[in-house]
Write a protein that holds these residues in place. Structure first.
Motif, PDB file in Angstrom:
ATOM      1  N   ILE A 223       0.801  -1.137  -0.011  1.00 40.81           N
ATOM      2  CA  ILE A 223       0.050  -0.025   0.008  1.00 40.81           C
ATOM      3  C   ILE A 223       0.854   1.220  -0.008  1.00 40.81           C
ATOM      4  CG2 ILE A 223      -1.817   1.235   1.241  1.00 40.81           C
ATOM      5  CD1 ILE A 223      -2.551  -1.430   2.600  1.00 40.81           C
ATOM      6  N   GLU A 224       0.564   2.237  -1.041  1.00 38.36           N
ATOM      7  CA  GLU A 224       1.287   3.485  -0.828  1.00 38.36           C
ATOM      8  C   GLU A 224       0.256   4.705  -0.591  1.00 38.36           C
ATOM      9  OE1 GLU A 224       4.627   5.936  -1.684  1.00 38.36           O
ATOM     10  OE2 GLU A 224       4.436   3.835  -1.306  1.00 38.36           O
ATOM     11  N   VAL A 225       0.565   5.327   0.487  1.00 40.74           N
ATOM     12  CA  VAL A 225      -0.023   6.558   0.827  1.00 40.74           C
ATOM     13  C   VAL A 225       0.213   7.850   0.264  1.00 40.74           C
ATOM     14  CG1 VAL A 225      -0.886   7.866   2.740  1.00 40.74           C
ATOM     15  CG2 VAL A 225      -0.714   5.366   3.320  1.00 40.74           C
ATOM     16  N   LEU A 226      -0.649   8.522  -0.657  1.00 43.50           N
ATOM     17  CA  LEU A 226      -0.280   9.770  -1.205  1.00 43.50           C
ATOM     18  C   LEU A 226      -0.930  11.076  -0.876  1.00 43.50           C
ATOM     19  CD1 LEU A 226      -0.579   8.560  -4.999  1.00 43.50           C
ATOM     20  CD2 LEU A 226       1.660   8.531  -3.602  1.00 43.50           C
ATOM     21  N   PHE A 227      -0.281  11.561   0.037  1.00 44.93           N
ATOM     22  CA  PHE A 227      -0.447  12.976   0.581  1.00 44.93           C
ATOM     23  C   PHE A 227      -0.654  13.825  -0.570  1.00 44.93           C
ATOM     24  CE2 PHE A 227       0.764  10.785   4.395  1.00 44.93           C
ATOM     25  CZ  PHE A 227      -0.116  10.492   5.156  1.00 44.93           C
ATOM     26  N   THR A 228      -1.850  14.531  -0.843  1.00 44.51           N
ATOM     27  CA  THR A 228      -1.885  15.226  -1.891  1.00 44.51           C
ATOM     28  C   THR A 228      -2.262  16.988  -1.593  1.00 44.51           C
ATOM     29  OG1 THR A 228      -2.774  15.494  -4.301  1.00 44.51           O
ATOM     30  CG2 THR A 228      -4.113  14.508  -2.702  1.00 44.51           C
ATOM     31  N   THR A 229      -1.862  17.793  -2.260  1.00 44.57           N
ATOM     32  CA  THR A 229      -2.116  19.167  -2.295  1.00 44.57           C
ATOM     33  C   THR A 229      -2.054  19.830  -3.573  1.00 44.57           C
ATOM     34  OG1 THR A 229      -1.826  21.051  -0.862  1.00 44.57           O
ATOM     35  CG2 THR A 229       0.102  20.085  -1.538  1.00 44.57           C
ATOM     36  N   HIS A 230      -2.557  21.019  -3.477  1.00 42.97           N
ATOM     37  CA  HIS A 230      -2.429  21.937  -4.947  1.00 42.97           C
ATOM     38  C   HIS A 230      -1.246  22.137  -5.197  1.00 42.97           C
ATOM     39  CE1 HIS A 230      -3.804  24.544  -7.899  1.00 42.97           C
ATOM     40  NE2 HIS A 230      -5.167  24.406  -7.887  1.00 42.97           N
ATOM     41  N   SER A 231      -0.511  21.970  -6.512  1.00 40.82           N
ATOM     42  CA  SER A 231       0.572  22.296  -6.754  1.00 40.82           C
ATOM     43  C   SER A 231       0.429  24.028  -6.976  1.00 40.82           C
ATOM     44  CB  SER A 231       1.056  21.796  -8.133  1.00 40.82           C
ATOM     45  OG  SER A 231       2.388  22.189  -8.468  1.00 40.82           O
ATOM     46  N   ILE A 232       1.773  24.547  -6.633  1.00 38.69           N
ATOM     47  CA  ILE A 232       1.790  25.990  -6.980  1.00 38.69           C
ATOM     48  C   ILE A 232       3.431  26.069  -7.648  1.00 38.69           C
ATOM     49  CG2 ILE A 232       0.567  26.678  -5.251  1.00 38.69           C
ATOM     50  CD1 ILE A 232       3.113  27.389  -3.376  1.00 38.69           C
ATOM     51  N   PRO A 233       3.567  27.427  -8.408  1.00 38.49           N
ATOM     52  CA  PRO A 233       4.756  27.631  -9.001  1.00 38.49           C
ATOM     53  C   PRO A 233       5.679  27.625  -8.099  1.00 38.49           C
ATOM     54  CG  PRO A 233       2.869  29.182  -9.536  1.00 38.49           C
ATOM     55  CD  PRO A 233       2.216  28.634  -8.559  1.00 38.49           C
ATOM     56  N   SER A 234       6.840  27.027  -8.284  1.00 40.79           N
ATOM     57  CA  SER A 234       8.156  26.690  -7.486  1.00 40.79           C
ATOM     58  C   SER A 234       8.559  27.865  -6.977  1.00 40.79           C
ATOM     59  CB  SER A 234       9.104  25.839  -8.316  1.00 40.79           C
ATOM     60  OG  SER A 234       8.603  24.936  -8.562  1.00 40.79           O
ATOM     61  N   ALA A 235       8.538  29.157  -7.677  1.00 41.27           N
ATOM     62  CA  ALA A 235       8.840  30.563  -7.330  1.00 41.27           C
ATOM     63  C   ALA A 235       8.162  30.901  -6.291  1.00 41.27           C
ATOM     64  CB  ALA A 235       9.126  31.445  -8.416  1.00 41.27           C
ATOM     65  N   ASP A 236       6.821  30.909  -6.359  1.00 39.63           N
ATOM     66  CA  ASP A 236       5.811  31.165  -5.242  1.00 39.63           C
ATOM     67  C   ASP A 236       6.301  30.431  -3.949  1.00 39.63           C
ATOM     68  OD1 ASP A 236       4.937  32.847  -6.929  1.00 39.63           O
ATOM     69  OD2 ASP A 236       2.939  31.992  -7.353  1.00 39.63           O
ATOM     70  N   ALA A 237       6.349  29.210  -4.299  1.00 37.77           N
ATOM     71  CA  ALA A 237       6.470  28.107  -3.024  1.00 37.77           C
ATOM     72  C   ALA A 237       7.865  28.841  -2.176  1.00 37.77           C
ATOM     73  CB  ALA A 237       6.802  26.904  -3.432  1.00 37.77           C
ATOM     74  N   ALA A 238       8.707  29.172  -2.763  1.00 35.69           N
ATOM     75  CA  ALA A 238      10.021  29.419  -2.091  1.00 35.69           C
ATOM     76  C   ALA A 238       9.836  30.711  -1.356  1.00 35.69           C
ATOM     77  CB  ALA A 238      11.132  29.735  -3.202  1.00 35.69           C
ATOM     78  N   LEU A 239       8.912  31.329  -1.494  1.00 36.59           N
ATOM     79  CA  LEU A 239       8.723  32.913  -0.899  1.00 36.59           C
ATOM     80  C   LEU A 239       7.579  32.579   0.072  1.00 36.59           C
ATOM     81  CD1 LEU A 239       8.573  35.396  -3.781  1.00 36.59           C
ATOM     82  CD2 LEU A 239      10.385  35.067  -2.483  1.00 36.59           C
ATOM     83  N   SER A 240       6.895  31.347   0.013  1.00 33.60           N
ATOM     84  CA  SER A 240       5.773  31.217   1.269  1.00 33.60           C
ATOM     85  C   SER A 240       6.524  31.043   2.511  1.00 33.60           C
ATOM     86  CB  SER A 240       5.250  29.620   0.872  1.00 33.60           C
ATOM     87  OG  SER A 240       6.236  28.804   0.993  1.00 33.60           O
ATOM     88  N   GLY A 241       5.767  31.720   3.360  1.00 32.06           N
ATOM     89  CA  GLY A 241       6.400  31.791   4.959  1.00 32.06           C
ATOM     90  C   GLY A 241       7.484  32.764   4.944  1.00 32.06           C
ATOM     91  N   GLY A 242       7.536  33.677   3.913  1.00 28.98           N
ATOM     92  CA  GLY A 242       8.595  34.836   4.204  1.00 28.98           C
ATOM     93  C   GLY A 242       9.926  34.296   4.162  1.00 28.98           C
ATOM     94  N   GLY A 243      10.425  33.072   3.452  1.00 28.18           N
ATOM     95  CA  GLY A 243      11.432  32.701   3.412  1.00 28.18           C
ATOM     96  C   GLY A 243      12.161  31.929   4.752  1.00 28.18           C
ATOM     97  N   ALA A 244      10.945  31.646   5.809  1.00 27.89           N
ATOM     98  CA  ALA A 244      11.539  30.997   6.760  1.00 27.89           C
ATOM     99  C   ALA A 244      12.004  29.713   6.666  1.00 27.89           C
ATOM    100  CB  ALA A 244      10.092  30.986   7.862  1.00 27.89           C
TER     101      ALA A 244
END
Length: 406
Positions: A223-244
């Protein structure tokens, strides 16, 4: 309270973008209560709020609404209707009606009941970012009702531009459009990904899903568990959380999801193979987005016979769950000869509703950070967003409230 106006009276466009913010003299957070104006990450001073604002994404309520709704969602991106129609087909397959509005109506009512049961006498207003009831109309109604201090709950648990900052921008748009920048004060609850009431429904879903797979004859190691979420642009992801989380490719967005997934597996199915995957990407194929895509991940599982999908990025079974998971991901799994199941989202499960009530209560009481509910190594998250937090990569910052003005 405002719900959906008649089709004849319903406008098709969301409020225009705000041109500025109202900031009290000496404050650094726009349109905030006195307790939050100085920008402390965690507000531990009690605040006497007048109302709760449940903020949704919005969705069409009929075939004629679909394209106007999608134009609102993609405003400023110059996407022609011909391309929007490709996405519109998902909604049209369900009669042009998104399930998200009915789900938020149900959540609003459950939240009202939950607040009352907790002895919290606050009205609950519901407004959408991209379709009626629009936020500016709802805020105007609240102001007419005498509301002055609002605690807002976005229907998104994580930190990113689309799941946090855009809500804060749209609140700023709504305040300006309604002429209420100097009248209403709006704070927001913290991002609630790590609240046990949000996570517990997924824990139960994994336990139930693993048990169902085993009853169907699949060994735990198959069995494989796939935790899924909405993809977002990688550049936006890098800025999420203010770079924390600069050491994580996907920034705070990825780090928060990984922390939630790790907790769920440890609580529900220790030792079970799992991974974090993404879904629902859009935009130019040349723009990097977070990967792997859930369908690619399923196809790569040549040594597994069963897959359990757990949509930890979503609070309810809206279109991207019903179409992208229940239809497309299921078809991919079945084509690969794999058993497939999908865990439920929190929806209006009691634990989740209680979590939202608790998030309101902690701000009413000014609860100390160490006493706040939290089940991951990340959190409790901040009440006031930090400078530059979850900015949109490559775009000039837009006015946004509930965070330090930059």
């Amino acid at each position: 309270m405002t719900d959906f106006p008649s089709a004849a009276n319903r406008r098709e466009t969301k409020p225009p973008q705000a041109r500025g913010l109202y900031v009290e003299p000496g404050a650094i957070v726009a349109s905030a209560t006195a307790a939050a104006q100085q920008g402390s990450p965690h507000v531990t001073e009690p605040v006497a709020y007048d109302a709760v604002l449940l903020s949704g994404f919005g969705g069409p309520e009929g075939q004629d609404d679909v394209l106007p709704f999608l134009r609102n969602v993609t405003r400023g991106r110059g996407i022609p209707d011909e391309r929007l129609e490709d996405v519109a087909q998902h909604y049209r397959a369900f009669g042009g009606v998104s399930p998200i509005n009915a789900q938020n109506r149900e959540l609003r009512e459950a939240l009202r009941v939950g607040l009352a049961a907790a002895g919290i006498d606050l009205p609950v207003y519901w407004g959408n970012r991209n379709w009626a009831p629009y936020l500016d109309d709802v805020l105007a109604e609240a102001a007419q009702d005498g509301v002055r201090r609002v605690i807002a709950i976005p229907t998104s648990a994580y930190s990113s531009y689309s799941s946090c900052r855009q809500y804060r921008e749209d609140w700023a748009d709504a305040l300006e459009a309604a002429g209420l920048q100097e009248v209403l004060q709006i704070d927001k609850v913290r991002q609630f990904f790590s609240h046990p009431g949000f996570v517990e429904p997924f824990v139960e879903g994994v336990r139930d899903g693993i048990a169902a797979a085993q009853r169907a004859g699949h060994r735990r190691d198959a069995i494989e568990v796939l935790f899924t979420t909405h993809s977002i642009p990688s550049a936006d992801a890098a800025l999420s959380g203010g770079g924390a989380f600069g050491d994580v490719a996907g920034g705070a967005y990825e780090a928060q999801h990984l922390a939630v997934a790790e907790h769920i597996i440890a609580a529900a199915a220790p030792g079970t193979s799992w991974q974090l995957v993404y879904q629902s990407r859009s935009g130019s194929p040349a723009t990097p987005w977070l990967e792997p895509d859930i369908n690619d991940a399923i196809v790569s599982l040549t040594d597994r016979s069963a897959v359990l999908v757990v949509p930890i990025g979503f609070v309810s079974d809206h279109m991207e769950v019903l179409w992208d998971l229940d239809r497309e991901a299921r078809e991919t799994a079945e084509a690969a000869g794999m058993w497939f199941a999908r865990a439920a989202t929190p929806g209006v499960q009691p634990a989740f509703v209680d979590a939202l009530v608790d998030l309101v209560r902690e701000r009413l009481l000014g609860r100390p950070v160490g006493a706040r509910a939290n089940v991951t190594g990340i959190g409790p998250w901040v009440d006031v967003c930090r400078p530059g937090c979850c900015a949109k990569a490559g775009s000039a910052p837009r006015p946004a409230i509930a965070g330090i003005v930059t």
